[in-house]
Design an enzyme around this catalytic site. Structure first.
Site, PDB file in Angstrom:
ATOM      1  N   SER A 131     -14.363 -52.146 -31.559  1.00  0.00           N
ATOM      2  CA  SER A 131     -13.199 -51.190 -32.065  1.00  0.00           C
ATOM      3  C   SER A 131     -13.615 -49.787 -32.455  1.00  0.00           C
ATOM      4  O   SER A 131     -13.115 -49.260 -33.458  1.00  0.00           O
ATOM      5  CB  SER A 131     -12.810 -52.034 -33.306  1.00  0.00           C
ATOM      6  OG  SER A 131     -14.243 -52.060 -34.151  1.00  0.00           O
ATOM      7  N   SER A 132     -14.359 -49.337 -31.674  1.00  0.00           N
ATOM      8  CA  SER A 132     -14.867 -47.965 -31.943  1.00  0.00           C
ATOM      9  C   SER A 132     -13.970 -47.019 -31.601  1.00  0.00           C
ATOM     10  O   SER A 132     -13.768 -45.866 -32.114  1.00  0.00           O
ATOM     11  CB  SER A 132     -16.044 -47.597 -30.910  1.00  0.00           C
ATOM     12  OG  SER A 132     -15.742 -47.551 -29.801  1.00  0.00           O
ATOM     13  N   MET A 133     -12.876 -47.345 -31.087  1.00  0.00           N
ATOM     14  CA  MET A 133     -11.703 -46.093 -30.808  1.00  0.00           C
ATOM     15  C   MET A 133     -10.272 -46.674 -31.457  1.00  0.00           C
ATOM     16  O   MET A 133      -9.338 -46.084 -31.071  1.00  0.00           O
ATOM     17  CB  MET A 133     -11.429 -46.111 -29.029  1.00  0.00           C
ATOM     18  CG  MET A 133     -12.454 -45.405 -28.570  1.00  0.00           C
ATOM     19  SD  MET A 133     -12.599 -43.642 -29.024  1.00  0.00           S
ATOM     20  CE  MET A 133     -10.808 -42.897 -28.627  1.00  0.00           C
TER      21      MET A 133
ATOM     22  N   ASN B 265     -12.635 -44.533 -34.658  1.00  0.00           N
ATOM     23  CA  ASN B 265     -13.205 -45.562 -35.925  1.00  0.00           C
ATOM     24  C   ASN B 265     -14.295 -44.823 -36.127  1.00  0.00           C
ATOM     25  O   ASN B 265     -15.553 -45.616 -35.951  1.00  0.00           O
ATOM     26  CB  ASN B 265     -12.984 -46.713 -35.404  1.00  0.00           C
ATOM     27  CG  ASN B 265     -13.424 -47.726 -36.714  1.00  0.00           C
ATOM     28  OD1 ASN B 265     -13.488 -47.072 -37.856  1.00  0.00           O
ATOM     29  ND2 ASN B 265     -13.198 -48.977 -36.380  1.00  0.00           N
TER      30      ASN B 265
ATOM     31  N   LYS C 284     -15.051 -42.530 -25.478  1.00  0.00           N
ATOM     32  CA  LYS C 284     -14.882 -42.044 -26.699  1.00  0.00           C
ATOM     33  C   LYS C 284     -14.136 -40.523 -26.493  1.00  0.00           C
ATOM     34  O   LYS C 284     -13.609 -40.504 -25.443  1.00  0.00           O
ATOM     35  CB  LYS C 284     -16.448 -41.463 -27.101  1.00  0.00           C
ATOM     36  CG  LYS C 284     -17.256 -42.564 -27.400  1.00  0.00           C
ATOM     37  CD  LYS C 284     -17.272 -43.405 -28.450  1.00  0.00           C
ATOM     38  CE  LYS C 284     -18.169 -44.419 -28.643  1.00  0.00           C
ATOM     39  NZ  LYS C 284     -17.986 -45.762 -29.115  1.00  0.00           N
TER      40      LYS C 284
END
Length: 194
Positions: free
Chosen positions: A60-62, A162, A109
């Protein structure tokens, strides 16, 4: 036998000059493509696989731009002709990975700063060259503090959307541009549960 002769209407249509070259006059265009058709298809498939790729989003980093389980289309050709731009979403090889590792770790990213820029995070805002950036695509403001960092030549600064749940440049520093593999084009599949 008269029923084997072409009708007068058919003869009239064939004789009319503008209708003579219509492709539907003959059903030849519906034939099986043959060897040349297969060669064309093979070339298209090879070019497609050389210049684009479908990737799976595992984290869920993006978020909220990309969600866990999304399938995204990335293209590999544009950075041969131009340099990465601000706010491009890129896939790249992990800059902390050792060269001898067999399994290649790839991240996705967003570029927030380019070579020569000064980056800083404080009070929940990203500052590039001293100017607070208006970022309506992030999940929430960052809760961490990042001291003033210079982005050297041949590098970019990448952060996940995120911000508080992303392993990115705020952890390992500017990303070498040689690590960039492709540019995000679109999300081609989003699972129904997300």
């Amino acid at each position: 036998m008269s029923f084997l002769r072409p009708s007068a209407l058919y003869q009239c249509l064939l004789a009319y000059p503008s209708l003579r070259w219509m492709p539907c006059q003959s059903w030849e265009f519906l034939r099986w493509p043959g060897l040349d058709g297969f060669m064309r298809l093979l070339v298209v498939v090879l070019l497609w696989t050389m210049f684009s790729e479908i990737r799976f989003i595992p984290s869920s980093s993006m978020y909220p731009t990309l969600r866990v389980g999304d399938r995204v289309l990335v293209e590999k050709a544009s950075y041969y002709f131009r340099t990465p731009a601000l706010h491009d979403i890129v896939t790249f090889r992990d800059p902390t990975q050792e060269l001898g590792d067999l399994e290649q770790i790839v991240f996705i990213k967003r570029i927030v700063a380019k070579a020569g820029d000064l980056v800083e995070v404080r009070n929940g805002w990203l500052y590039v060259n001293g100017i607070a950036q208006k970022e309506d695509f992030i999940a929430e403001p960052p809760t961490y503090v990042l001291d003033l960092t210079y982005v050297p030549e041949g590098h970019v600064y990448v952060l996940g959307d995120n911000r508080n749940n992303s392993y990115d440049s705020h952890v390992w520093g500017p990303l070498p541009m040689k690590n960039i593999m492709a540019r995000y084009v679109t999300c081609c599949h989003r699972p129904p549960h997300s």
